[in-house]
Design a protein around this motif. Structure first.
Motif, PDB file in Angstrom:
ATOM      1  N   ASN A  63      31.461  35.212  40.458  1.00 14.62           N
ATOM      2  CA  ASN A  63      30.916  33.997  40.176  1.00 14.62           C
ATOM      3  C   ASN A  63      30.051  33.232  41.891  1.00 14.62           C
ATOM      4  N   HIS A  66      27.311  30.693  41.610  1.00 10.63           N
ATOM      5  CA  HIS A  66      28.025  29.664  42.687  1.00 10.63           C
ATOM      6  C   HIS A  66      28.125  29.024  43.380  1.00 10.63           C
ATOM      7  N   GLU A  70      27.112  26.509  46.773  1.00 11.74           N
ATOM      8  CA  GLU A  70      28.025  25.663  47.225  1.00 11.74           C
ATOM      9  C   GLU A  70      28.110  25.785  48.864  1.00 11.74           C
TER      10      GLU A  70
ATOM     11  N   ALA B  22      32.860  26.000  37.134  1.00  6.35           N
ATOM     12  CA  ALA B  22      32.645  25.652  38.619  1.00  6.35           C
ATOM     13  C   ALA B  22      33.844  25.168  38.598  1.00  6.35           C
TER      14      ALA B  22
END
Lengths: 470, 232
Positions: A63, A66, A70, B22
């Motif tokens: 991930n 992502h 973040e 997410a």
């Protein structure tokens, strides 16, 4: 960073011929190996923790976009400036530009392997900025004008006698007594005012915490915080694979990292940096920059034969336990990262053609994989490089020719048996006390090694006999 | 294309352009924090404070520790430490009101720590029994350099703020805005950079003394600083 174009074999020869180097390597890696072994007996949960650590890193890698976004979002919210660099050159250019922008005369640096990887020491020197290495080992490396030879103990190739001489030459108030304590005190005196008078500090990161935007470093000397607190600007450089989802995940990884690196349960200092000085803070930098560096990592991500290496925590356990590293030391590997992990990574950074020898400097004993805190199958990855080197025709003609002959003979049983029968006779002729220490045509091999004399008869010959007796 | 776009595109290409959910990622990350007892060391049985002290004074941390009943006993404890180590009666205080408000009697105290200070006195927000660590958050009452400049570092910590594991600290601050610096300090500074042999007092303090206070303390360090909202 590239070594002078001296072949791996020549570098290895020089290292093997150096008597003090072997002593220096043994003193440090021996201690590290023993301390790790003790730490493991006191942490019976290690296997389970390692499996979890492996899964955490795999989760982050799966991930990665992502978590990068973040982290960037939260770092910016904390007041940090986030920069991205695709290559080593880009990364060091960004750092040098930030230093120039800050009108930096003096820059203090905390040891960071990524900084070495992107050639930062050289780039700062080129830019005419005074660079002060504050980690004791990096200070020794800087005084010696050479390069780190280990990722945890960069100056392990130096004996205490050599360090003493360097300090006496360079320090303003050097030690009088010939003890390691006195030498450490000398470095403390020498460096303290430099910490406090620098314009910019540069450090690395052991972890990037996605949900806070903080960077985390683990150190023992206290130089990191003394370095990164007083200057007006603090720059962190970090590889994009350093992410973890949260502080809690970071602690799980820390338990694995520190035990594997030094055998301690935790380092003296674990510090999280989050943005610049906040309202009311008594100290800290006005500007906090984070440079996220790719430099081959996305290529590794796309390559099934290398992807697992992105889990690497840079603990150094693989080199401490490597029989080859312990003979040669780190400089022979020629890249930023020595030992087994370096043999996997250096071809990514410098190209396989330059570094194909590294994958061969391995006995495949599997020790590195066994001690790796995130279970990276290093021997498998090295075999991958060997394979690729063969397929791409990078192996030298002599090796190809030799293997060609071997294939020819090995696929003809009668010829093969004849060959081994002759070889056994000849080798036994040169053996003394059960060991072959030298033989015409094998001089290069037996110079630093010996091997057991072969049995009187080959396995096949004995097998045939016992079959006949039944 | 910016380096940022290049890197993110390369990451996505390496992950077969799969779109990250997410919420699913968060669930998976949470699941990786389950069953912590199976993957962390066990604490000795008994009171947390005893486990903490045992750890702090073990060879692994190599600090010294003592317990006092009330914070008003701190100046006397410091005095004993100075006498035992043959040190002059000058100490630098971390500029925290709870320390400044004490009656330091015959000791000469100074607000703030200077580069050549011999003894610095600080107050940690938490202690961690698993590792024997002390936790500091930077702030108006907590300059970071105060933890690194003095040769002797004497640190007070409240008994009630001793946590069992590192993870408990992470849980305690989850969702709060992080300070600029969090320092987890475990023992005095040390180095093994010359031939692997350990020397204490590398660049930071050479001695760490921990004083655990049993009674609650009125007033908190940088009490109003933490505001939720940084986590996403």
């Amino acid at each position: 960073m590239q070594e002078a174009p001296v072949s791996f074999k020549l570098r290895a020869d020089r290292a093997l011929a150096d008597p003090t180097l072997k002593i220096a390597i043994d003193r440090t890696t021996g201690t590290a190996e023993r301390k790790r072994a003790v730490a493991m007996t006191q942490f019976p949960q290690f296997e389970a923790a390692r499996e979890r650590g492996k899964r955490i890193k795999n989760h982050v890698i799966a991930n990665l976009d992502h978590y990068l976004l973040e982290f960037e979002r939260n770092a910016i919210a904390s007041g940090a400036k986030v920069h991205w660099a695709s290559t080593a050159e880009e990364a060091s250019q960004i750092v040098v530009a930030l230093c120039k922008q800050a009108n930096a005369k003096r820059v203090t640096r905390v040891k960071s392997m990524l900084g070495e990887e992107i050639g930062l020491p050289h780039a700062l020197d080129e830019a005419g900025i005074e660079r002060v290495e504050t980690d004791l080992a990096e200070h020794i490396v800087q005084l010696g004008g050479d390069r780190p030879s280990h990722i945890v103990w960069p100056s392990m190739h130096r004996t205490r006698e050599q360090v003493s001489e360097m300090f006496k030459r360079a320090h303003r108030v050097p030690h009088q007594e010939e003890t390691i304590e006195a030498m450490v005190a000398s470095a403390r005196r020498e460096l303290r005012d430099k910490f406090l008078s620098a314009d910019v500090s540069i450090s690395g990161a052991n972890f990037l915490i996605a949900d806070t935007g903080a960077t985390c470093t683990v150190t023992n000397e206290g130089n990191a915080e003394l370095t990164t607190t007083p200057p007006r600007v603090h720059i962190v450089t970090a590889g994009i694979e350093k992410l973890v989802p949260s502080t809690e995940h970071a602690f799980l990884m820390l338990r694995l990292l520190v035990r594997s690196a030094t055998g301690a349960d935790v380092t003296q200092y674990t510090t999280f940096h989050c943005g610049p000085k906040q309202a009311g803070d008594r100290d800290g930098p006005e500007e906090f920059h984070i440079v996220l560096v790719d430099n081959g990592r996305t290529r590794m991500l796309a390559d099934p034969a290398l992807k697992e290496m992105l889990r690497c925590l840079r603990c150094g356990a693989c080199m401490n336990h490597c029989v080859v590293f312990r003979q040669l030391g780190g400089h022979v590997y020629g890249g930023t990262y020595p030992g087994p992990m370096g043999a996997v990574l250096t071809p990514v950074f410098d190209g396989l053609e330059q570094s194909r020898d590294l994958a061969h400097a391995c006995t495949m004993n599997g020790k590195c994989q066994e001690v790796c805190p995130v279970a990276i199958p290093i021997p498998t990855l090295l075999r991958g490089w060997r394979d690729r080197s063969w397929r791409e025709g990078l192996e030298p003609a002599a090796a190809r020719f030799g293997l060609g002959i071997h294939t020819f003979v090995a696929s003809r049983p009668r010829l093969y048996r004849l060959g081994t029968a002759i070889a056994i006779k000849v080798m036994r002729l040169f053996s003394r006390g059960g060991l072959v220490r030298g033989m015409p045509g094998l001089g290069a091999w037996t110079k630093y090694r010996e091997f057991p004399a072969p049995a009187k008869r080959s396995f096949m010959a004995m097998y045939k006999d016992s079959e006949g007796k039944r | 294309m910016s380096a940022r776009e290049t890197i993110l595109n390369a990451v996505r290409a390496g992950l077969d352009s799969r779109k990250v959910d997410a919420e699913a990622a968060r669930r998976e990350a949470d699941a990786l924090l389950q069953d912590l007892d199976a993957i962390r060391p066990k604490l000795p049985a008994g009171a947390l404070v005893d486990a903490f002290i045992a750890r702090v004074t073990s060879p692994k941390v190599a600090a010294t520790a003592e317990r006092i009943k009330d914070i008003t006993e701190l100046p006397a404890a410091v005095r004993r430490y100075l006498d035992a180590h043959d040190l002059p009666p000058h100490v630098a205080l971390q500029p925290a009101a709870v320390l400044e408000d004490l009656d330091w009697v015959a000791l000469e105290t100074r607000d703030g720590v200077k580069p050549d200070d011999v003894v610095g006195i600080g107050i940690a927000r938490w202690g961690i029994a698993e590792t024997g660590s002390l936790v500091f958050h930077s702030g108006p009452e907590t300059p970071i350099l105060a933890n690194f400049l003095p040769l002797h570092h004497i640190v007070m910590v409240r008994e009630r703020s001793i946590l069992a594991f590192l993870d408990d600290y992470a849980v305690a601050v989850a969702g709060q805005r992080p300070p600029r610096n969090v320092n987890l300090i475990t023992g005095a500074s040390g180095t093994t950079d010359i031939e692997g042999s350990l020397v204490l007092g590398a660049h930071g303090p050479a001695h760490l003394h921990v004083v655990i206070v049993e009674n609650d303390i009125h007033g908190d360090i940088d009490a109003d600083k933490s505001t939720p909202g940084a986590s996403s």
